[in-house]
Design an enzyme around this catalytic site. Sequence first.
Site, PDB file in Angstrom:
ATOM      1  N   TYR A 256      47.583  35.642  29.088  1.00  0.00           N
ATOM      2  CA  TYR A 256      46.858  34.741  29.997  1.00  0.00           C
ATOM      3  C   TYR A 256      46.754  33.327  29.412  1.00  0.00           C
ATOM      4  O   TYR A 256      46.402  32.387  30.121  1.00  0.00           O
ATOM      5  CB  TYR A 256      45.446  35.258  30.318  1.00  0.00           C
TER       6      TYR A 256
ATOM      7  N   SER B  80      47.277  49.830  28.564  1.00  0.00           N
ATOM      8  CA  SER B  80      47.224  49.284  29.920  1.00  0.00           C
ATOM      9  C   SER B  80      48.527  49.601  30.641  1.00  0.00           C
ATOM     10  O   SER B  80      49.602  49.576  30.029  1.00  0.00           O
ATOM     11  CB  SER B  80      47.023  47.765  29.853  1.00  0.00           C
TER      12      SER B  80
HETATM   13  N1  LIG Z   1      46.386  44.758  32.624  1.00  0.00           N
HETATM   14  C1  LIG Z   1      47.023  44.136  33.581  1.00  0.00           C
HETATM   15  O1  LIG Z   1      48.248  44.283  33.746  1.00  0.00           O
HETATM   16  C2  LIG Z   1      46.259  43.232  34.513  1.00  0.00           C
HETATM   17  C3  LIG Z   1      46.893  42.757  35.676  1.00  0.00           C
HETATM   18  C4  LIG Z   1      46.148  41.954  36.540  1.00  0.00           C
HETATM   19  C5  LIG Z   1      44.837  41.620  36.246  1.00  0.00           C
HETATM   20  N2  LIG Z   1      44.262  42.077  35.083  1.00  0.00           N
HETATM   21  C6  LIG Z   1      42.869  41.717  34.755  1.00  0.00           C
HETATM   22  O2  LIG Z   1      42.050  41.993  35.862  1.00  0.00           O
HETATM   23  C7  LIG Z   1      41.308  40.807  36.217  1.00  0.00           C
HETATM   24  C8  LIG Z   1      41.047  40.823  37.699  1.00  0.00           C
HETATM   25  O3  LIG Z   1      42.206  40.308  38.334  1.00  0.00           O
HETATM   26  P1  LIG Z   1      42.736  40.602  39.752  1.00  0.00           P
HETATM   27  O4  LIG Z   1      43.901  39.742  40.007  1.00  0.00           O
HETATM   28  O5  LIG Z   1      42.894  42.050  39.849  1.00  0.00           O
HETATM   29  O6  LIG Z   1      41.587  40.053  40.613  1.00  0.00           O
HETATM   30  P2  LIG Z   1      40.555  40.785  41.568  1.00  0.00           P
HETATM   31  O7  LIG Z   1      39.282  40.865  40.824  1.00  0.00           O
HETATM   32  O8  LIG Z   1      41.081  41.957  42.291  1.00  0.00           O
HETATM   33  O9  LIG Z   1      40.493  39.665  42.689  1.00  0.00           O
HETATM   34  C9  LIG Z   1      40.157  38.388  42.411  1.00  0.00           C
HETATM   35  C10 LIG Z   1      40.054  37.712  43.735  1.00  0.00           C
HETATM   36  O10 LIG Z   1      38.980  38.289  44.485  1.00  0.00           O
HETATM   37  C11 LIG Z   1      38.314  37.267  45.156  1.00  0.00           C
HETATM   38  N3  LIG Z   1      36.867  37.429  44.960  1.00  0.00           N
HETATM   39  C12 LIG Z   1      36.160  37.455  43.814  1.00  0.00           C
HETATM   40  N4  LIG Z   1      34.861  37.633  44.054  1.00  0.00           N
HETATM   41  C13 LIG Z   1      34.716  37.717  45.374  1.00  0.00           C
HETATM   42  C14 LIG Z   1      33.628  37.913  46.241  1.00  0.00           C
HETATM   43  N5  LIG Z   1      32.382  38.055  45.791  1.00  0.00           N
HETATM   44  N6  LIG Z   1      33.855  37.960  47.568  1.00  0.00           N
HETATM   45  C15 LIG Z   1      35.094  37.826  48.037  1.00  0.00           C
HETATM   46  N7  LIG Z   1      36.167  37.639  47.272  1.00  0.00           N
HETATM   47  C16 LIG Z   1      35.987  37.599  45.955  1.00  0.00           C
HETATM   48  C17 LIG Z   1      38.733  35.952  44.550  1.00  0.00           C
HETATM   49  O11 LIG Z   1      39.389  35.258  45.581  1.00  0.00           O
HETATM   50  P3  LIG Z   1      39.228  33.675  45.690  1.00  0.00           P
HETATM   51  O12 LIG Z   1      40.017  33.143  44.538  1.00  0.00           O
HETATM   52  O13 LIG Z   1      39.810  33.383  47.015  1.00  0.00           O
HETATM   53  O14 LIG Z   1      37.772  33.374  45.572  1.00  0.00           O
HETATM   54  C18 LIG Z   1      39.731  36.288  43.481  1.00  0.00           C
HETATM   55  O15 LIG Z   1      40.913  35.551  43.575  1.00  0.00           O
HETATM   56  C19 LIG Z   1      42.182  39.667  35.722  1.00  0.00           C
HETATM   57  O16 LIG Z   1      41.491  38.471  35.549  1.00  0.00           O
HETATM   58  C20 LIG Z   1      42.667  40.241  34.427  1.00  0.00           C
HETATM   59  O17 LIG Z   1      41.661  40.087  33.428  1.00  0.00           O
HETATM   60  C21 LIG Z   1      44.945  42.875  34.244  1.00  0.00           C
END
Ligand SMILES: NC(=O)c1ccc[n+]([C@@H]2O[C@H](COP(=O)([O-])OP(=O)(O)OC[C@H]3O[C@@H](n4cnc5c(N)ncnc54)[C@H](OP(=O)(O)O)[C@@H]3O)[C@@H](O)[C@H]2O)c1
Length: 249
Positions: free
Chosen positions: A55, A124
Amino acid sequence: MNSRLQYVELNDGRFIPGLGFGTYKPPEVPNSKTTEATKIAIEAGYRHIDCAYAYQVEEEVGLAVRSKIADGTVKREDIFCTSKVLCIQYENGKTIYDHVDLCAVWEAMEKCKDAGLAKSIGVSNFNRRQLEMILNKPGLKYKPVCNQVECHVYHNQRKLLDFCKSKNIVLVAYGALGTQRDKQWVDQSSPVLLDDPVLGALAKKHKRSPALIALRYQLQRGVVVLAQISYLAFSCFLCVYTYNGMDLR
Ligand SMILES: NC(=O)c1ccc[n+]([C@@H]2O[C@H](COP(=O)([O-])OP(=O)(O)OC[C@H]3O[C@@H](n4cnc5c(N)ncnc54)[C@H](OP(=O)(O)O)[C@@H]3O)[C@@H](O)[C@H]2O)c1
């Protein structure tokens, strides 16, 4: 420790906060935003921060944690910080494919734990076969404490979750809110998870947002969940911690 938070016990006797703050951000968002957001997350009550070398914001997260320790908000031992080893290499934006011996990587991680560089070690994006490879590895010193995978209401990982539970491995969910829908990874015509009618109906019934229902669903099935969630939403989220969640089974 923040007594408002729910902790999950790991197989090495340590505890992980049930809700983690995700620190992945698209490249166009400046790194300084990560320091700002992480400080807000800690102030809001997050004690689990999910990072990765990939990241490229670990320095910014470190600055935020340091500043919140300096101003007395938290102690270092309150923070559960995850990093991830990158087994992929990129050159000029292209992935360079190579064979990686996951067992050898695991042995190196065991050494990191023994050297005090990591307190708990996990994996992971492992499927059952890959987990079994580590678990059945001759001379295994430490079992993975967790397996962080994509997991949400459209892909609930029921079989993998059952397997992880049977081996006392905690499943950590990313994508719980439907991901950031990065054009690079997500087909833009796929349904938007937070617009799901069932989530919407439950949100209406419980007077919460669909996002909080989606997170609560994971916690209720023993899954640690990652999110990038606002201060206000987080406060509401804490309120629903004690909810009777019979609808969410
Ligand atoms: N190990 C891996 O391979 C891997 C892969 C991906 C992610 N991750 C980890 O997981 C974390 C989460 O990532 P993710 O991409 O899966 O994100 P997520 O938590 O599924 O979604 C994030 C999105 O949800 C929206 N959101 C957040 N709070 C909200 C709320 N209260 N109401 C409505 N919408 C809301 C936001 O949209 P808006 O931007 O439009 O506000 C944000 O872009 C990452 O930061 C990372 O640390 C790990």
